[in-house]
Structure formats: structure tokens, C-alpha cells
Design an enzyme around this catalytic site. Sequence first.
Site, PDB file in Angstrom:
ATOM      1  CE  LYS A 163       3.464   0.107   4.741  1.00 43.29           C
ATOM      2  NZ  LYS A 163       2.401   0.121   3.761  1.00 43.29           N
ATOM      3  NE  ARG A 216       3.846  -7.691  10.804  1.00 45.18           N
ATOM      4  CZ  ARG A 216       3.174  -7.009   9.867  1.00 45.18           C
ATOM      5  NH1 ARG A 216       2.153  -7.537   9.256  1.00 45.18           N
ATOM      6  NH2 ARG A 216       3.525  -5.785   9.571  1.00 45.18           N
ATOM      7  CD  GLU A 247      -2.785   1.222   2.440  1.00 41.17           C
ATOM      8  OE1 GLU A 247      -2.762   0.293   3.276  1.00 41.17           O
ATOM      9  OE2 GLU A 247      -3.480   2.242   2.546  1.00 41.17           O
TER      10      GLU A 247
END
Length: 544
Positions: A251, A241, A14
Site C-alpha cells: 500500500k 501473500r 486496515e
Amino acid sequence: MEKVKRVHTRFPPEPNGYLHIGHAKSICLNFGIAQEFNGLCNLRFDDTNPSKEDVEYVESIKEDVKWLGFSWDDRLYYASDYFEQLYEFAVKLIKKGKAYVCDLSAEEIREYRGTLTQPGKDSPYRNRSIEENLELFENMRKGLYPSGSRVLRAKIDMSSPNLNMRDPVIYRIMHETHHRTGDKWCIYPMYDFAHPLSDALERITHSICTMEFEDHRPLYDWFIEQLIDDEDKPKQIEFARLELTNTVMSKRKLRLLVEKGFVQGWDDPRMPTISGLRRRGFTPEAIRDFCNRIGVAKANSVVDIALLEHCLREDLNSKAPRVMAVLDPVKVVILNYPEDKEEIIIAENNPENPAAGTRTLKFSRVIYIERDDFMENPPSKYFRLSPGKEVRLKYAYIIKCENVIKDTNGEILEIHCTYDPETKSGGSAANRKVKGTLHWVSASEAVKAEIRLYDYLINSEQQADEDQTENDEFLTKINPNSLSILKNCLVESSLCKALPGDKFQFLRQGYFCADLKDHSPDHLVFNRIVGLRDSWSKINKQQK
Ligand code: ATP
Ligand code: MG
């Protein structure tokens, strides 16, 4: 006979921030699997939320993927390119009686959804007719309603044990300008709807994502089942992850560090972003090697940042030329060396790589060594310079300390030594052994440089465990000493030719990289990437 399975993956960032080392794991995995199985990997921007996204991020992401060494060839896609098709998919769902326009507020929707232990309640708008839904959805698109006033929801099951299946929102009204589609749209699809359908449109076979999407998989499959006829349906596969010690990776948290001024930008050399690691001096080879070594699993685990540093050292050991730089210089005068003399000394560029050749250094009566390579009252096992003791100067002579000159505060101004002229390479006492060897630069060629030393951003090794939580407690664990700037370093003159991004081993000090932004021939600036001591291989040896 079984059909040979096609492999087509995608990396779907994204564009709402810069990529970090966690994304590198996903990039290596997606592009790596495609390479391994003779398949293809797309780069697709998941740009369905105009309020947080920007072209700045799009450009940085493209640059970072390329820099890591991967190519999407001509397969660069944007979910926003599919807005028309996604809209048609939504209309199709409505026509099947599987989606409805709901006028509940966001808060009401949350209340009606129920909890893990309580089933949800049907929305009063759930049984609108197909015709009414079609008209309302079209009006949503036309911009007849204010932002947030209505949504389109999938009609699945309000009592499903999986909260994601309780009539999830698939379209919302947002009167916002999109960085690619401008003002063409005022309704935007939700990630859970756009993602599987974009995968299907690109004929992705393996939709690899992180574990937090495991509970979304039934919804992923539901959309595909309802809307895609293709025999070859994409499959979602989850993996854990990457979490790293001594840093944060979400982020949102990285953005907070930038916005609050804890670092100087997304590419600050202390950041775990790809651009930060690049500026610090990490190589794509080291990052890829790291991603291979950590492997892929379903169980979450925190990886020691020392492993990443180990991979960097392994890569640079044979590549980085050795040079001499004195970070905190103190002056040494060699009393028996003629004042007007200057000698040329041959130095090897890399003992690990004979092909790297040699260079010349100048030697003169005045040289500089590290301030902490001298002690006036040393402990017994001190093998560096101290009064009456000898050390070897790398590539040059053995010197002996005769005397020290101090200022009125007791600070050392000069160390007076004598040298043994026979101890240079080729001399009659060239092989005479002393315990310590020091790096140095001669006054006749020393060049001033700024050197930036970095330490971990986060003091606590446990930080990564908490990275998934959305609170900002990590701000209290920020290491206040993560950057020290040394402005008066002296380096050998060969470093004047260094270009931004060039990497070196400064003897005894670590690996350094000429800063990509601030380094120039008139103002030498080097970042320390890592020191020389490899705590990772030490741990490994202890375990063996
Ligand atoms: P945020 O940190 O804001 O939640 P994100 O890191 O998930 O966002 P995306 O742009 O959606 O950001 O990520 C792109 C891809 O990278 C996704 O497939 C995601 O699963 C993967 N990814 C993100 N973080 C990691 C990580 N730490 N380790 C491995 N893969 C990751
Ligand atoms: Mg995400």
C-alpha cells in the site's frame, strides 16, 4: 465422537489505502472457506491507527468486497468499537502483573530490546507496582501526558529468542482524532494486541493472515491465553501473500505512485487495486477464478500476471460481444462501388455464443481500415493489404488494392481499391478464399472514439520479488509508456449505446471496456483490458 467444528473467519483490512489484488486473495480465502464449511465471515476494519486511516478508505473497501461478490450480511465490525473492552483487557493484564507503564522513549525501547543474537535488557520501569501501573494507565487515558511520552507494555520475557515477545508495546499515547471515535480516546492499542482480542470477541475460529505474522503467533497466543477463558479460542494460521510480476503491491508503494503522479489515482486502470482492475474492465468472476487457480500455500512465490489476464480472457470470451473498431484509421475508397449506395450488412455478435444474435452494419464506398493493415512493399508472408493484392473485409466483400494516394511527405492519404460484388455472403463467389481478413468501419457510420492502451506499470518482471523491501528503487523501473491515448479512433455506431463498464472484443485488437468515469454517449472512451494473444496458454501448451 469428535465435535463438529464451527468455522468463523474474518477479513481484517486496515482502512489506510485501497484494496489490491493481494487482498482479493485474502478475501476469497476467508469468505470462501466460510462458504465451503457452512460458516460465517466477518468484515472487520482494523482501525487502530488514527494517523493513517480515513472513511474514504472504509467506503472503498466495502464497495470492493461487495463487487468481488461477497457478503458480510450484518457482520460489519470495527476494532474501534472494542476500544472500551480492549482497555479493560489491558487493565486486567496490569492487575495480573503482566503489563506495566514504561517511560522509556521509543528509541530507548528499541535499544533495550536487543537483537536476534543479543538478549534484551529490562526496562527500569518494569517493576512498577500494580497500583502505580493502574494509576498511570488511567492517567494516560485521561490525557494527562503528551503523545509518545509513555506506553503500556506486556511483561513477558526480555531474553526471549523471539523479539516480538520482548515486552511488546500494547498501548501508546496519540492525541489524534479518530475517524470513528473522534476525540474520545488519546491512547490507542497496537495491532498485535487488538487483533487477537478482536478475533476472540467475535468468536473467530480461524484467524487467517499472511506469513509475515508467523513470528507474531506466540504473542497472539499469549494474549489469548492470558485474557480469554472461552474454550473455543481463535487460532492464527498463516499463508503466503500474493506477489505478481510487473507491478507493486504494498500500500505504501501504491500510495507513492498516486502521490507522485505516476498514475492518476488509486483507481487508475494501470493500478493492481480492485478499483483499478474494475475500471480497466476486469470482472469479479475472472478475479475469483484467478484466486482459485493460484491456490494457497506457505511458500512465497511470484505469480505471472499473464495468468490473471488469461482468466479474464476465459471469462470474456463467451460474454463480450464482438465489434469493429479501427484504432489508427486510413481511408479506403472503393472505386467501383456506387457513390450513392449504402448497404446493410449482417454481423454476428459472438461466434462463441449463438444466443448473442446479430446486428447490422453499413457498407459504403468509403471505409476505414487500420493503417498498419496496409504495406506498400510487404515482405513475402504478408497477408494483409498491399498493391495488387486482395483481402476480405470481415462480413463483407473481397477488395483489391489498385493504387495509393500520398501527400507531399509520403504519408498515405487514401488507398484506392476495387471490390468483387459476388464475394458477399449469398453471392456466387461468397466462398472464394483469400489469406487475410480485415476489420473495418464504413465512413457512413463511423463514430469517433478515444481509446486508451495500457501496458505494465513496472518494466521488470522481477519487481514483485523486491516488493517486500521498503526502498523506493521500484520508481526507477517504472514503464514510461504504460499509457497511450489514441484520440482519433473510428468505431461502429452500435458502440454509441455502450454504457460505462460495458465490455467488448474489438475484432483483432483485444478486449475493451467503456471507461467508468470518462465514457459518455457524446465522448466514447474505451480502455483496452488485454490484447488477444494469450501468453499464458501458450506457455502451458509448450510445457505439455
Ligand atoms: P501493507 O501493504 O500496508 O503492509 P496490508 O496489505 O497488510 O498492508 P491490511 O489492510 O492489513 O493491509 O490487509 C488486510 C488483509 O489482507 C490481511 O489479513 C493481510 O494479511 C491480507 N493481505 C494483504 N496483502 C496481501 C497479499 N499480497 N496477498 C494476500 N493477502 C494479503
Ligand atoms: Mg497489514
